[in-house]
Design an enzyme around this catalytic site. Structure first.
Site, mmCIF file in Angstrom:
data_model
loop_
_atom_site.group_PDB
_atom_site.id
_atom_site.type_symbol
_atom_site.label_atom_id
_atom_site.label_comp_id
_atom_site.label_asym_id
_atom_site.label_seq_id
_atom_site.Cartn_x
_atom_site.Cartn_y
_atom_site.Cartn_z
ATOM 1 N N CYS A 1 42.545 -12.148 82.631
ATOM 2 C CA CYS A 1 41.509 -13.003 82.013
ATOM 3 C C CYS A 1 41.716 -14.490 82.312
ATOM 4 C CB CYS A 1 41.437 -12.764 80.513
ATOM 5 S SG CYS A 1 41.139 -11.042 80.086
ATOM 6 N N HIS B 1 38.067 -18.997 77.402
ATOM 7 C CA HIS B 1 37.932 -17.560 77.678
ATOM 8 C C HIS B 1 37.273 -16.896 76.469
ATOM 9 C CE1 HIS B 1 38.538 -13.510 78.725
ATOM 10 N NE2 HIS B 1 39.547 -13.289 77.915
ATOM 11 N N ASN C 1 34.055 -9.536 76.189
ATOM 12 C CA ASN C 1 35.115 -10.109 77.017
ATOM 13 C C ASN C 1 34.942 -9.597 78.445
ATOM 14 O OD1 ASN C 1 37.481 -10.758 78.328
ATOM 15 N ND2 ASN C 1 38.836 -10.106 76.672
#
Ligand code: UT7
Length: 327
Positions: A121, A254, A284
């Site tokens: 990520c 993020h 996500n």
């Protein structure tokens, strides 16, 4: 590429783009698909209402190409002009060639440096910082940096603690050598001692999958470490650029969990009006989350030229990082 140029003072974002596959899949849709969960549980714990899921055969490279095409159009840059292509992904189309090489072929570019970055990520923030350093060293002039993921294919759809959290998509930026800022500072870190808290601990070996091919996560350990390191990386990046956190116009973090975003922005003293959040609609999307959020906020006019923007990533590895740029 062997061509070298005079070192550039800065690398500057000249184009952004994003792509989300298909229609939104809501939390209630997941319940209808048989997952033992609820909109109330998912929204309260994470802020997620919906995510997008790639269609069968829709790959990270395909989505990367669609995001990249938008970014190239905004930058008024033809694919042939690129001399660097970096794709951040943990869900590549193949073991090899890299998704960056596949993307290069799809865009019709020949000869540019092309490689993938694997920092889960944090991947886009890592890739952007790498491209910035290549450009400022004079090795390259025009870079395409993409985050593209199909995490839906590495989720265990029987594991309700993880499968509700993630989505698919791609985001891209064009980064060019410039005399004006530009990227002002970056900070990249990792701690392999925390490898086990977020991983896909499997591999292909002798024609079969060895280990576990699905995403596994210790959610609370990830949560605590994420808040800590995001705050540290933000402070480090601001200090390196000679700015205070109150000099930031926007935080593009993020998009894993709204509670992580709120906790870290609160620690930085940033009001929520300065935070770009897409997690409610995207879930996500790992390496795609930061460039997708950036593309959305540029596209709707929130982020404007001359503003200071802090991009932040955190994820498996454990990895984390930040890039501070003047848009
Ligand atoms: O890029 C980084 C990616 N990862 C992250 O950002 C994740 C960070 N961690 C988190 O966001 C949170 O830890 C989660 C949202 C994943 C989980 O929240 P939590 O408050 O840590 O919940 P938990 O795992 O402690 O589970 C609490 C309860 C359990 O039930 P019992 O044992 O208390 O009866 C779970 O079985 O919630 C249950 N549960 C669910 N219930 C309904 C877990 N997943 C679900 C679900 N729906 N989807």
């Amino acid at each position: 590429m062997t061509t070298t140029h005079p070192p550039a003072a800065y690398a500057r974002v000249t184009g952004v783009g994003g792509y989300l596959p298909g229609a939104p899949v809501t939390n209630d849709d997941l319940v209808r698909r048989g997952i033992n969960t609820s909109d109330e549980w998912i929204f309260t714990r994470t802020g997620i209402r919906a995510r997008h899921l790639a269609a069968p055969g829709e790959t990270s490279c395909r989505m990367a190409a669609l995001a990249a095409t938008q970014a190239l159009a905004m930058a008024n840059c033809a694919a042939e002009e690129l001399d660097l292509i970096i794709v951040a992904t943990s869900t590549p189309d193949f073991i090899f060639p890299s998704t960056a090489c596949l993307l290069q072929g799809e865009l019709g570019n020949r000869g540019a440096t092309a490689f993938d970055v694997q920092a889960v990520c944090s991947g886009f923030v890592y890739a952007l910082a790498v491209a910035d350093k290549f450009i400022r060293a004079g090795a390259h002039r025009k870079a395409l940096v993409v985050g593209a993921e199909t995490f839906s294919r590495i989720l265990d759809w029987q594991d309700r603690a993880t499968c509700v959290l993630f989505g698919d998509g791609a985001g891209a930026v064009v980064l060019e050598a410039a005399g004006e800022p530009g990227i002002r500072a970056s900070a990249l870190h990792a701690d392999g001692a925390l490898a086990g808290i977020l991983s896909v601990p499997g591999r292909v070996e002798n024609g079969a999958v060895t280990g576990d091919p699905f995403l596994r996560m210790e959610g609370q350990a990830v949560f605590k470490n994420a808040v800590r390191v995001l705050t540290e990386a933000a402070r480090e990046c601001c200090a390196a650029a000679g700015l205070e956190t109150h000099d930031l116009d926007w935080l593009v973090p993020h998009q894993a969990n709204i509670r992580i975003i709120e906790a870290s922005s609160r620690k930085m003293g940033l009001s929520h009006e300065k935070v770009v959040a897409t997690v409610d609609r995207h879930g996500n999307t790992s390496a795609a989350s930061v460039p997708l959020a950036l593309a959305e906020a540029v596209g709707d006019g929130r982020i404007r030229r001359g503003q200071n923007v802090l991009l932040e990533g955190v994820g498996g590895g454990f990895t984390w990082g930040a890039v501070l740029l003047t848009f």
